[in-house]
Design an enzyme around this catalytic site. Structure first.
Site, PDB file in Angstrom:
ATOM      1  N   LYS A  45       0.901  -1.227   0.022  1.00 24.14           N
ATOM      2  CA  LYS A  45      -0.078  -0.023  -0.026  1.00 24.14           C
ATOM      3  C   LYS A  45       0.861   1.073  -0.054  1.00 24.14           C
ATOM      4  O   LYS A  45       0.841   2.157  -0.892  1.00 24.14           O
ATOM      5  CB  LYS A  45      -0.900  -0.071   1.257  1.00 24.14           C
ATOM      6  CG  LYS A  45      -1.456   1.219   1.553  1.00 24.14           C
ATOM      7  CD  LYS A  45      -2.316   1.249   2.813  1.00 24.14           C
ATOM      8  CE  LYS A  45      -1.817   1.572   4.099  1.00 24.14           C
ATOM      9  NZ  LYS A  45      -1.429   3.116   4.326  1.00 24.14           N
ATOM     10  N   ASN A  46       1.883   1.347   0.876  1.00 20.69           N
ATOM     11  CA  ASN A  46       2.626   2.597   1.009  1.00 20.69           C
ATOM     12  C   ASN A  46       3.562   2.779  -0.105  1.00 20.69           C
ATOM     13  O   ASN A  46       4.061   3.928  -0.156  1.00 20.69           O
ATOM     14  CB  ASN A  46       3.217   2.709   2.528  1.00 20.69           C
ATOM     15  CG  ASN A  46       2.230   2.620   3.493  1.00 20.69           C
ATOM     16  OD1 ASN A  46       1.156   3.173   3.290  1.00 20.69           O
ATOM     17  ND2 ASN A  46       2.742   2.276   4.768  1.00 20.69           N
ATOM     18  N   ARG A  83      -3.488  11.020   4.764  1.00 11.30           N
ATOM     19  CA  ARG A  83      -2.607  12.088   4.624  1.00 11.30           C
ATOM     20  C   ARG A  83      -1.655  11.896   3.572  1.00 11.30           C
ATOM     21  O   ARG A  83      -1.171  13.163   3.272  1.00 11.30           O
ATOM     22  CB  ARG A  83      -1.617  11.316   5.988  1.00 11.30           C
ATOM     23  CG  ARG A  83      -1.864  12.187   7.298  1.00 11.30           C
ATOM     24  CD  ARG A  83      -0.731  11.431   8.255  1.00 11.30           C
ATOM     25  NE  ARG A  83       0.362  11.626   7.659  1.00 11.30           N
ATOM     26  CZ  ARG A  83       1.107  12.700   8.095  1.00 11.30           C
ATOM     27  NH1 ARG A  83       0.454  13.884   8.788  1.00 11.30           N
ATOM     28  NH2 ARG A  83       2.238  13.030   7.955  1.00 11.30           N
ATOM     29  N   PRO A  92       2.867  15.777  12.219  1.00 12.82           N
ATOM     30  CA  PRO A  92       2.974  17.204  11.180  1.00 12.82           C
ATOM     31  C   PRO A  92       3.584  17.015   9.753  1.00 12.82           C
ATOM     32  O   PRO A  92       4.312  15.988   9.683  1.00 12.82           O
ATOM     33  CB  PRO A  92       4.078  17.913  12.202  1.00 12.82           C
ATOM     34  CG  PRO A  92       4.840  16.706  13.015  1.00 12.82           C
ATOM     35  CD  PRO A  92       3.914  15.841  13.028  1.00 12.82           C
ATOM     36  N   ASP A 128       5.940  19.507   8.586  1.00 13.27           N
ATOM     37  CA  ASP A 128       6.734  20.543   8.647  1.00 13.27           C
ATOM     38  C   ASP A 128       8.169  20.142   7.709  1.00 13.27           C
ATOM     39  O   ASP A 128       8.575  21.060   6.911  1.00 13.27           O
ATOM     40  CB  ASP A 128       7.334  21.022  10.007  1.00 13.27           C
ATOM     41  CG  ASP A 128       8.028  19.781  10.641  1.00 13.27           C
ATOM     42  OD1 ASP A 128       7.225  19.021  10.656  1.00 13.27           O
ATOM     43  OD2 ASP A 128       9.064  19.894  11.193  1.00 13.27           O
ATOM     44  N   LEU A 129       8.416  18.894   7.780  1.00 12.57           N
ATOM     45  CA  LEU A 129       9.755  18.544   6.995  1.00 12.57           C
ATOM     46  C   LEU A 129       9.204  18.678   5.534  1.00 12.57           C
ATOM     47  O   LEU A 129      10.041  18.909   4.558  1.00 12.57           O
ATOM     48  CB  LEU A 129      10.258  17.262   7.443  1.00 12.57           C
ATOM     49  CG  LEU A 129      10.489  17.150   8.678  1.00 12.57           C
ATOM     50  CD1 LEU A 129      11.100  15.707   9.200  1.00 12.57           C
ATOM     51  CD2 LEU A 129      12.166  18.074   9.032  1.00 12.57           C
ATOM     52  N   ASP A 156       4.192   0.200  12.079  1.00 11.91           N
ATOM     53  CA  ASP A 156       3.103  -0.378  11.589  1.00 11.91           C
ATOM     54  C   ASP A 156       2.856  -1.778  11.812  1.00 11.91           C
ATOM     55  O   ASP A 156       1.607  -2.363  11.535  1.00 11.91           O
ATOM     56  CB  ASP A 156       3.077  -0.265  10.213  1.00 11.91           C
ATOM     57  CG  ASP A 156       2.989   1.024   9.621  1.00 11.91           C
ATOM     58  OD1 ASP A 156       3.434   1.444   8.397  1.00 11.91           O
ATOM     59  OD2 ASP A 156       2.723   2.100  10.455  1.00 11.91           O
TER      60      ASP A 156
END
Ligand code: EPZ
Length: 420
Positions: A22-23, A92, A122, A124-125, A304
């Protein structure tokens, strides 16, 4: 929303073919925004997250269609550069369209991802990396608004190892002008799979499989056909479920190198594993030894798969501690396991499972994708009937899970419920 009804106590016996990751699919799908034309992603898992991403790409003008396990994508005509909240709130990984849209079209508007059941996540990166490549980014009304005349290569160091930020910035760097160096890039196999696909598309990337990626930007990339790497987390889930039910299961289409940490832990717990090429046979005849696990970035034990391990340890001959250094609060499954009779204590970034407990069936609630897998495993171990609610969570990342478990001898059925 559907629920699973499980009668526990059956051993899992037989064989199961593991789907594509999936990822990896979620990282590879947005590459279609980097080059116009027809892409084929083979061995794509038929799950909810792939459907969600396909709809998101559709809203940008891409024709995306899953035929069996081959994903067809035609990105010849992009009509929008905005990823709306309705898509991003579901997943996400929708933010992965940001880097490619910026790199190829110079602008993008992407909703900030919503919260997540296992803590703050987050981005932010992602934003710092793209800004280092020359993007002008503001956050307005819950949206990331980004633009650039043309991205320019630079050296960006990831403060912490981040799969998503590496995926986003790597894709953007392939079309940036000049040379980019990414240090402390994520090592997860899904990142490596993406990098290899980008190379096939014509990207110039060196250092694949290491934490330092060197990219020379090019002007044009081309569409390709690619085969998705096997899902290491799905494989881990079935291996742990087999061991937890004292079963005898053979997995096909697995990359054992991607799950070396899990294999090691299962052997320490007393399981017997026979690894031959892309096939792994696992057998377990006794309750497991208690084995501690610390989840950390690849190649360490994956976050996971820590919930699944906690379920397995419920029958251990002692206490085992599961720590998560990536998501310290990813223990939402603990109260649900306690409803089945588990004795588990949690601290700020770990839980301790006291094994040897008799588990009895109960109604439990899924809270996120991997917590759901943990509840399924525990229900298979428990005596009597369990109901697992809100299984749409598990459908995000496990293709046809109840059919595959039924084929292995589990007594599990899906029931549609009006419960909201
Ligand atoms: C990916 O999420 C996976 N999702 C997750 O799998 C997985 O749990 C996670 O990597 C860790 O391995 C996909 O690949 C689609 P990260 P991602 O960026 O990319 C912090 C599943 O079950 N961070 O590697 O979002 C973050 O808070 C899902 O399949 C920042 O601080 O994870 C975390 O503590 C769940 N700033 C750590 O880095 C950022 O900008 C690692 O997160 C990004 C991340």
């Amino acid at each position: 929303m559907d629920k699973f009804i499980v009668e526990g106590g059956n051993r899992l016996v037989g064989s199961v073919k593991i789907s594509g990751a999936k990822n990896a699919s979620l990282a590879m799908m947005p590459t279609c925004l980097l080059a116009p034309g027809v892409f084929h992603l083979e061995n794509t898992p038929n799950n909810r997250d792939v459907w969600t991403f396909s709809r998101l790409l559709g809203s940008l003008g891409v024709h995306a269609e899953l035929n069996g396990n081959t994903l067809f994508m035609d990105s010849s005509t992009i009509t929008s550069f905005e990823a709306p909240y309705e898509h991003v709130k579901k997943m996400r990984a929708s933010i992965y369209v940001l880097g490619p849209l910026l790199a190829r079209y110079g602008h993008a508007k992407v909703s900030l991802p919503g919260g997540c059941n296992f803590g703050p996540r987050p981005v932010d990166l992602h934003l710092k990396g793209l800004e280092k490549l020359g993007a002008e980014i503001t956050v307005e009304g819950g949206y990331i608004v980004a633009q650039t005349k043309r991205l320019k290569g630079a050296h960006f160091h990831f403060d912490i190892s981040s799969v998503g930020a590496t995926v986003n910035v790597l894709m953007a760097a392939t079309l940036a002008e000049g040379h980019t160096t990414l240090t402390n890039a994520a090592l997860e196999p899904e990142v490596t799979a993406l990098a290899r696909m980008l190379q096939k598309m014509g990207a110039k990337i060196e250092g694949i499989g290491t934490t330092t990626l060197e990219i020379d930007g090019v002007d044009v990339l081309k569409p390709v056909t690619e085969v998705t790497t096997p899902d290491r987390i799905e494989a881990a889930t079935y291996l742990i479920a087999a061991a937890a039910t004292k079963g005898d299961v053979t997995l096909h289409n697995v990359n054992p190198y991607h799950i070396a940490a899990i294999i090691q832990k299962l052997e320490e717990a007393g399981a017997e594993l026979d690894v031959t090429g892309e096939t792994i046979r696992i057998t377990m005849s006794d309750d497991p030894n208690p084995v501690d696990v610390t989840a950390a970035p690849y190649p360490s034990y994956p976050t996971d798969a820590q919930a699944q391990w906690a379920a397995f340890m419920l029958h251990a001959k002692g206490a085992a501690t599961i720590k998560d250094t990536i998501y310290p609060t990813r223990f939402g499954y603990v109260p649900e396991l306690q409803r089945l009779g588990a004795r588990i204590e949690t601290t700020e970034n770990s839980c301790t499972v006291h094994g040897g407990r008799r588990l009895t069936g109960a109604t439990v609630m899924s809270s996120d994708l991997r917590a759901s897998a943990s509840l399924v495993i525990a229900a298979l171990m428990a005596e009597g009937t369990s109901e697992i609610l809100r299984v749409y969570h598990i459908d995000r990342g496990y293709e046809s899970i109840e059919q595959r478990l039924q084929a292995l001898g589990a007594n599990i059925v899906r029931s549609r419920t009006e419960e909201f």
